[in-house]
Design an enzyme around this catalytic site. Structure first.
Site, PDB file in Angstrom:
ATOM      1  N   HIS A 136      -3.573   4.272  -2.211  1.00 31.93           N
ATOM      2  CA  HIS A 136      -4.485   3.281  -1.631  1.00 31.93           C
ATOM      3  C   HIS A 136      -5.130   3.807  -0.352  1.00 31.93           C
ATOM      4  O   HIS A 136      -6.330   3.603  -0.113  1.00 31.93           O
ATOM      5  CB  HIS A 136      -3.723   1.998  -1.287  1.00 31.93           C
ATOM      6  CG  HIS A 136      -3.100   1.300  -2.437  1.00 31.93           C
ATOM      7  ND1 HIS A 136      -1.746   1.138  -2.558  1.00 31.93           N
ATOM      8  CD2 HIS A 136      -3.649   0.713  -3.539  1.00 31.93           C
ATOM      9  CE1 HIS A 136      -1.476   0.475  -3.661  1.00 31.93           C
ATOM     10  NE2 HIS A 136      -2.612   0.208  -4.283  1.00 31.93           N
ATOM     11  N   ARG A 175       4.981   0.049  -7.846  1.00 33.04           N
ATOM     12  CA  ARG A 175       6.139  -0.298  -8.673  1.00 33.04           C
ATOM     13  C   ARG A 175       7.247   0.756  -8.629  1.00 33.04           C
ATOM     14  O   ARG A 175       8.343   0.505  -9.138  1.00 33.04           O
ATOM     15  CB  ARG A 175       5.699  -0.536 -10.121  1.00 33.04           C
ATOM     16  CG  ARG A 175       4.906  -1.825 -10.321  1.00 33.04           C
ATOM     17  CD  ARG A 175       4.617  -2.096 -11.800  1.00 33.04           C
ATOM     18  NE  ARG A 175       4.095  -3.435 -12.009  1.00 33.04           N
ATOM     19  CZ  ARG A 175       2.808  -3.748 -12.077  1.00 33.04           C
ATOM     20  NH1 ARG A 175       1.906  -2.794 -11.919  1.00 33.04           N
ATOM     21  NH2 ARG A 175       2.420  -4.994 -12.285  1.00 33.04           N
ATOM     22  N   VAL A 195      -2.959  10.359  -6.672  1.00 28.34           N
ATOM     23  CA  VAL A 195      -2.116  10.907  -5.607  1.00 28.34           C
ATOM     24  C   VAL A 195      -0.676  10.908  -6.114  1.00 28.34           C
ATOM     25  O   VAL A 195      -0.185   9.902  -6.633  1.00 28.34           O
ATOM     26  CB  VAL A 195      -2.238  10.083  -4.315  1.00 28.34           C
ATOM     27  CG1 VAL A 195      -1.316  10.640  -3.235  1.00 28.34           C
ATOM     28  CG2 VAL A 195      -3.686  10.084  -3.827  1.00 28.34           C
ATOM     29  N   SER A 245       2.881   4.770  -6.958  1.00 29.55           N
ATOM     30  CA  SER A 245       2.664   3.418  -7.462  1.00 29.55           C
ATOM     31  C   SER A 245       3.496   2.446  -6.648  1.00 29.55           C
ATOM     32  O   SER A 245       4.614   2.776  -6.225  1.00 29.55           O
ATOM     33  CB  SER A 245       3.067   3.324  -8.938  1.00 29.55           C
ATOM     34  OG  SER A 245       3.111   1.972  -9.377  1.00 29.55           O
ATOM     35  N   GLN A 262      -4.039 -11.507 -13.953  1.00 27.07           N
ATOM     36  CA  GLN A 262      -3.858 -10.256 -14.687  1.00 27.07           C
ATOM     37  C   GLN A 262      -2.396  -9.992 -15.042  1.00 27.07           C
ATOM     38  O   GLN A 262      -2.064  -8.942 -15.585  1.00 27.07           O
ATOM     39  CB  GLN A 262      -4.435  -9.077 -13.915  1.00 27.07           C
ATOM     40  CG  GLN A 262      -3.714  -8.695 -12.632  1.00 27.07           C
ATOM     41  CD  GLN A 262      -4.500  -7.688 -11.812  1.00 27.07           C
ATOM     42  OE1 GLN A 262      -5.574  -8.011 -11.280  1.00 27.07           O
ATOM     43  NE2 GLN A 262      -3.994  -6.463 -11.708  1.00 27.07           N
ATOM     44  N   GLN A 280      -7.965   6.951 -10.120  1.00 26.32           N
ATOM     45  CA  GLN A 280      -7.948   7.458 -11.494  1.00 26.32           C
ATOM     46  C   GLN A 280      -6.680   7.049 -12.234  1.00 26.32           C
ATOM     47  O   GLN A 280      -6.671   6.992 -13.464  1.00 26.32           O
ATOM     48  CB  GLN A 280      -8.071   8.977 -11.495  1.00 26.32           C
ATOM     49  CG  GLN A 280      -8.090   9.595 -12.894  1.00 26.32           C
ATOM     50  CD  GLN A 280      -7.846  11.087 -12.885  1.00 26.32           C
ATOM     51  OE1 GLN A 280      -8.449  11.803 -12.092  1.00 26.32           O
ATOM     52  NE2 GLN A 280      -6.952  11.562 -13.747  1.00 26.32           N
ATOM     53  N   LYS A 281      -5.603   6.748 -11.503  1.00 24.68           N
ATOM     54  CA  LYS A 281      -4.359   6.382 -12.184  1.00 24.68           C
ATOM     55  C   LYS A 281      -4.580   5.213 -13.126  1.00 24.68           C
ATOM     56  O   LYS A 281      -3.956   5.119 -14.178  1.00 24.68           O
ATOM     57  CB  LYS A 281      -3.261   6.045 -11.173  1.00 24.68           C
ATOM     58  CG  LYS A 281      -1.896   5.818 -11.832  1.00 24.68           C
ATOM     59  CD  LYS A 281      -0.797   5.729 -10.804  1.00 24.68           C
ATOM     60  CE  LYS A 281      -0.782   4.381 -10.127  1.00 24.68           C
ATOM     61  NZ  LYS A 281      -0.318   3.302 -11.037  1.00 24.68           N
ATOM     62  N   LEU A 319       0.814  -1.210   0.000  1.00 22.80           N
ATOM     63  CA  LEU A 319       0.000   0.000   0.000  1.00 22.80           C
ATOM     64  C   LEU A 319       0.850   1.264   0.000  1.00 22.80           C
ATOM     65  O   LEU A 319       1.904   1.327   0.628  1.00 22.80           O
ATOM     66  CB  LEU A 319      -0.918   0.011   1.226  1.00 22.80           C
ATOM     67  CG  LEU A 319      -1.857  -1.191   1.387  1.00 22.80           C
ATOM     68  CD1 LEU A 319      -2.693  -1.031   2.651  1.00 22.80           C
ATOM     69  CD2 LEU A 319      -2.747  -1.375   0.171  1.00 22.80           C
ATOM     70  N   GLN A 332      -8.619   0.803 -16.644  1.00 20.26           N
ATOM     71  CA  GLN A 332      -9.233  -0.204 -15.787  1.00 20.26           C
ATOM     72  C   GLN A 332     -10.572   0.276 -15.244  1.00 20.26           C
ATOM     73  O   GLN A 332     -11.561  -0.474 -15.234  1.00 20.26           O
ATOM     74  CB  GLN A 332      -8.287  -0.536 -14.635  1.00 20.26           C
ATOM     75  CG  GLN A 332      -8.871  -1.430 -13.566  1.00 20.26           C
ATOM     76  CD  GLN A 332      -7.869  -1.734 -12.479  1.00 20.26           C
ATOM     77  OE1 GLN A 332      -6.985  -2.548 -12.672  1.00 20.26           O
ATOM     78  NE2 GLN A 332      -7.996  -1.081 -11.332  1.00 20.26           N
TER      79      GLN A 332
END
Length: 284
Positions: free
Chosen positions: A37, A187, A176, A185, A61, A148-149, A33, A153
């Site tokens: 999140h 990642r 954010v 993110s 996915q 929204q990122k 997180l 999706q």
């Protein structure tokens, strides 16, 4: 806060909440997180009696050469963060709990999933819809919260909610960002120091393209400016930069009123996505 790992325990809790006429807010995540999140969870906390957060790295996915095995995981940390923002229930199932059998029924995401991220990640959104549909059935949410990122999706899940008549409201929370504009993110942890310094150029490029498009209405010119900025400011490889009508994800026309400007760029080995959604007041 309760932590549950089985569907049986989760459904018992959800049924009790429904019998008590409680509203339920669902925050689906893959864990590790970050502030994005937590903002989703805080928004859900303000609007619902019971806040459920799922933490599940969904294998369906991920493609065969993607980062499923290396995707960052830290469940104890995630549980502590979830509790700190008022989550009532964390559902953290195993892969075997969510997918006890291979094969079976699968959801096909349709045309919206063949472009943008779907073009380079075939089957990705089928897997997203598979797990989200299961979570919707298991948690029976009044409202579901997404960032929204992940604009593509969100559009695809919204279509599924409409077409499958899920009785819930979709809530979309703004991106954010770090202080330098990089979208938060899970990642981002993959980035080296030099890559991290380059990564904000993605957001800068989208801002340049947005300003150009609003000034001229010229899609090609706007995209060219964004691509040039990334090529000059980074060593990254552009997967895509596109400007489409939103949420339909169709080409922009003279009647388009809401636009998605979206990018996916490899900074080193890390694929980062970002976007801007904005309104064209009078159409083009």
């Amino acid at each position: 806060m309760k932590v549950m790992t089985t569907i049986q325990a989760l459904t018992a809790e959800i049924q009790a909440a429904k019998q008590a006429h409680k509203t339920i807010g669902l925050v689906p995540t893959m864990g590790y997180l970050h502030e994005g999140h937590l903002t989703l969870a805080q928004t859900a906390r303000a609007e619902n009696d019971l806040v459920v957060m799922s933490i599940f790295v969904n294998p369906t996915q991920f493609g065969p050469n993607e980062d499923f095995e290396s995707y960052p995981r830290d469940l104890p940390r995630d549980i502590a963060l979830a509790e700190s923002v008022g989550v009532d229930l964390v559902f953290a199932p195993s892969v075997e709990e969510m997918y006890p059998q291979d094969g079976g029924i699968r959801i096909h995401a349709g045309e919206q999933a063949t472009i943008l991220c779907g073009a380079s990640r075939p089957g990705h959104f089928d897997g997203v819809l598979q797990v989200v549909a299961k979570l919707f059935h298991l948690t029976l949410p009044t409202r579901a919260y997404f960032g929204q990122k992940d604009a593509q999706q969100v559009a695809i899940i919204t279509t599924m909610v409409r077409d499958f008549n899920f009785p819930l409201d979709m809530r979309v929370v703004p991106i954010v960002r770090e202080e330098d504009g990089l979208a938060k993110s899970s990642r981002n942890i993959y980035l080296s120091e030099s890559e991290r310094e380059e990564a904000p150029a993605i957001h800068e490029a989208l801002q340049l393209a947005r300003d150009s498009f609003l000034a001229t209405g010229d899609v090609r010119e706007a995209l060219a400016k964004a691509k040039a900025h990334i090529q000059i400011q980074t060593h990254g490889r552009i997967d895509y930069i596109e400007l489409l009508a939103y949420p339909d994800l169709t080409p922009v026309t003279e009647t388009t009123q809401q636009v998605l400007l979206a990018a996916a760029v490899y900074i080193g080995k890390t694929r980062l996505i970002d976007n801007s959604i904005f309104t064209v007041k009078e159409g083009l």
